[in-house]
Structures are given as structure tokens and as C-alpha cells.
Design a protein around this motif. Structure first.
Motif, PDB file in Angstrom:
ATOM      1  N   UNK A  83     -31.975 -54.744 -40.881  1.00 51.63           N
ATOM      2  CA  UNK A  83     -31.455 -54.452 -39.553  1.00 51.63           C
ATOM      3  C   UNK A  83     -30.159 -54.364 -39.503  1.00 51.63           C
ATOM      4  N   UNK A  84     -29.540 -53.040 -39.139  1.00 52.68           N
ATOM      5  CA  UNK A  84     -28.271 -52.589 -39.401  1.00 52.68           C
ATOM      6  C   UNK A  84     -27.596 -52.495 -38.003  1.00 52.68           C
ATOM      7  N   UNK A  85     -28.130 -52.035 -37.017  1.00 52.07           N
ATOM      8  CA  UNK A  85     -27.812 -51.717 -35.727  1.00 52.07           C
ATOM      9  C   UNK A  85     -26.482 -51.108 -35.483  1.00 52.07           C
ATOM     10  N   UNK A  86     -25.557 -51.761 -35.862  1.00 50.11           N
ATOM     11  CA  UNK A  86     -24.133 -51.396 -35.797  1.00 50.11           C
ATOM     12  C   UNK A  86     -23.312 -51.630 -36.752  1.00 50.11           C
ATOM     13  N   UNK A  87     -21.937 -50.956 -36.711  1.00 44.57           N
ATOM     14  CA  UNK A  87     -21.142 -51.210 -38.006  1.00 44.57           C
ATOM     15  C   UNK A  87     -20.354 -52.385 -37.911  1.00 44.57           C
ATOM     16  N   UNK A  88     -21.098 -53.704 -38.066  1.00 42.07           N
ATOM     17  CA  UNK A  88     -20.237 -55.028 -38.075  1.00 42.07           C
ATOM     18  C   UNK A  88     -20.755 -56.144 -39.307  1.00 42.07           C
TER      19      UNK A  88
END
Length: 363
Positions: free
Chosen positions: A43-48
């Protein structure tokens, strides 16, 4: 491993925990042929960074790849398509997946750039990315966390990453729940390895992580998400897509008759808590003494539900939790360690859903 099994392991050495869990479930035996095309879908979703509570920890990928390579598997891929508002490549680097791919010589597939075809999904037509469709054994690796639209997100919703961006937009116009349920009639869920290390309270982008220091293993994605509801203090009926998926034959919500298999005790997890201001506000209602992460995290989720119900206000007695209370008396506590208290909820750890009911009746 049976469909109603739930494997749990606690600790802070996430890579070794992953390998130990995969050995116990005999993932290699479940996969079978060494020539199978295997993929991991985090689960990557966003660059955090994963510590924010939004993305799958890279140690879970590293542990899985090491396990697979040590057992003779060679056709291994990491694949994901981050949400529409972010580039997958940026999220890939922020989560540290680039280092995993380089170290183990494993390719990464950006599904945002993949071709796709449309398939019949028990009454809906849904587009799937071609490279995800070609996989012969899919390891779904979601983060157990909250979500601003669907309330919780884990195994079932994580498969939204294997559809093209145009389909993701369409899912939102349809209200998410129905298409997520139908998607899982055609998406592979051969094994589910859940990152329950520090998922966010209620937002898929992270920011308010709740430290649990736990990794979970499932064969049934519906059972997985039903268990997540218990962990976060919700009812399955609060999350429509879980019941819909069950009705479509994807799996079972029967957590009550699930077989929980603990590979170690929660006390081994330590007590490292990284609290945002919001989590600190919830923690102000607690009195921890040597509390393990799994138990304390469950209480934070329960207090968040209590806050939703308007139960948090000044004057409430603090809720005792942790091994430091063994054999001691007190007013109110949760967990086996507070069994001598006047009001107590047993369990090691008790579920957040049970904590919520306990607090409603006794706090």
C-alpha cells in the motif's frame, strides 16, 4: 493454513517477524511450483515514510523477498499504483522500496503505467491492469488503518491499486463500497500480509499513527477486514463493502469462530510510541505502566471511537493499562494486567471493539 486462520506476531524487528510468520504458515508450500509468477502488492498511496501510518513498511517486502528467494522462488515482482494524486515513483522512493529492489534484484512495476482490460465481476464490469492480472500468486500487503471515506481500509480496498487511474476515478463516483466488493471477485488474494505496525487513526494519507508493532497473516480478505473492524473499534456493518464482499462469495466475516494463532506474546513488542498531538490528546485519558504496543494501540483506537460518541471530557478517571499494574488494585483498567481492578476488561490484548463497549458501560 486454513481460511479461518489468523496469524499474529508482535515485535520491532519487522523483517525477521515477516520471515518467521511466512515460515509458520508455510507460504512456500501454499505457492507450490517454483516457477510461479509471484507478486507483492503493498500500500503506497502517497510519498510519505511508513512511520506516518500511511504506507507498507519496506521491511515487510524485504522479509518476504528473502523468504521466497531462500525457498527457491525466482519470478518475484513488486507492483503497485499509488492514488491518482501522486506519482507511484515518488511514493516508491519515499517508502524505501527502491533499496529493496536494488538489494534483492527484484523488479518494480508501476501499475499507473500499465495497460488494462475490462472483466466481468459478478454484475459489474471492472478494468484490471494487465500485469496484475497475469500474476499467479498475489501477496496482498495492506496497512491496517483508517480511511476518510470508507472508515477503515485493509485487504479488500488495497486491491484498488491494481486498477488504472481512470477506474479509480470511476470507483469514487460510484461511492467506493460496491465497486470495491465486486473488484475482489476478480482480484487475487492468495495471501494477505498485514502491516499493523503503526496505521493511521482515520486517514489514508497518515499523520496520526497508532503504534501496534504487529504483523498479521490471512488467507481470507473478508475475514481480514472484519478483524480490522474489531481492532479499530468498529462493527462490520459500519463498513458496507465488507458485507457486500461476503455476499458475493469473496470470504467470511465470522471472526468469532476464527482460529487466532499467536506466534509470540504482545509483551515482546516493547513500548515505543510515536504520538502526534491528536493521539496525545487521546492518550491523556490513559495511565500506562509498561504497556505493550498492541494493547495500548487498541486502547487508543477505542478512545477515538469514544470521542466520536462524545464520551471524552474532563473528570473521567484515567484508564490503567500495562504490566506495571499486575497484582495491583485500582478503579478502572483494560487488559489482563489490570485483572485486580474494581472495573476491568480482560484480554491480552482485548479488542478495541470490546474496549469501546466496556467503556460505555463502566467509565
Amino acid at each position: 493454513m486454513n481460511k479461518n486462520d489468523i496469524y499474529l506476531i508482535h515485535g520491532t524487528d519487522y523483517k525477521e517477524m515477516t520471515k518467521r510468520l511466512l515460515e509458520k504458515v508455510d507460504l512456500a508450500g501454499d505457492i507450490g511450483s517454483k516457477d510461479k509468477k509471484i507478486a507483492m502488492k503493498p500500500n503506497l498511496v502517497t510519498a510519505r515514510e511508513p512511520s506516518s501510518g500511511a504506507t507498507t513498511h519496506s521491511e515487510l517486502l524485504a522479509g518476504t523477498v528473502e523468504y521466497l528467494q531462500e525457498h527457491g522462488f525466482h519470478d518475484i515482482t513488486i507492483m503497485e499504483g499509488s492514488w491518482v494524486g501522486d506519482r507511484t515513483g515518488s511514493a516508491f522512493r519515499a517508502a524505501g522500496y527502491d533499496r529493496v529492489c536494488k538489494k534483492y534484484n527484484v523488479p518494480f512495476v508501476d501499475l499507473q503505467r500499465d495497460s488494462y482490460k475490462e472483466y466481468e465481476a459478478k454484475g459489474m464490469r471492472i478494468k484490471l491492469c494487465d500485469q496484475a492480472r497475469a500474476v499467479e500468486y498475489m501477496i496482498n500487503m495492506p496497512v491496517l488503518k483508517g480511511h476518510c471515506q470508507t472508515t477503515v481500509t485493509c485487504a479488500l480496498k488495497n486491491n484498488k491499486g491494481i486498477i488504472p487511474n481512470s477506474e479509480k476515478r470511476r470507483f469514487h463516483t460510484l461511492g467506493l463500497h460496491k465497486p470495491i466488493a465486486h473488484l475482489n471477485t476478480i482480484a487475487r488474494n492468495d495471501f494477505i500480509l498485514v502491516d499493523n505496525i503503526c496505521g493511521d487513526l482515520d486517514f489514508e494519507e497518515g499523520g496520526n499513527p497508532v503504534v501496534m508493532n504487529r504483523i498479521l497473516g490471512f488467507k481470507d480478505p473478508v475475514l481480514c477486514d472484519a478483524f480490522v473492524c474489531d481492532c479499530m473499534g468498529y462493527s462490520v456493518d459500519d463498513i458496507p463493502y465488507i458485507r457486500m464482499a461476503e455476499q458475493l462469495g469473496v470470504g467470511s466475516t465470522d471472526v468469532e469462530h476464527a482460529n487466532l494463532i499467536y506466534l509470540n506474546q504482545p509483551t515482546e513488542a516493547g513500548a515505543k510510541f510515536r504520538m502526534s498531538r491528536r493521539v496525545q490528546n487521546l492518550a491523556a485519558y490513559t495511565a500506562p505502566k509498561d504497556a505493550c504496543s498492541a494493547c495500548y494501540g487498541a486502547l487508543i483506537y477505542a478512545l477515538d471511537r469514544a470521542n466520536d460518541a462524545g464520551m471524552l471530557h474532563k473528570g473521567r478517571p484515567q484508564i490503567a493499562i500495562g504490566q506495571g499494574y499486575k497484582g495491583q488494585s485500582g478503579e478502572i483498567g483494560v487488559g489482563q494486567c489490570t485483572s485486580c481492578f474494581a472495573k476491568t476488561l480482560k484480554g491480552c490484548p482485548p479488542k478495541a471493539a470490546d474496549m469501546v463497549e466496556f467503556l460505555k458501560e463502566n467509565w
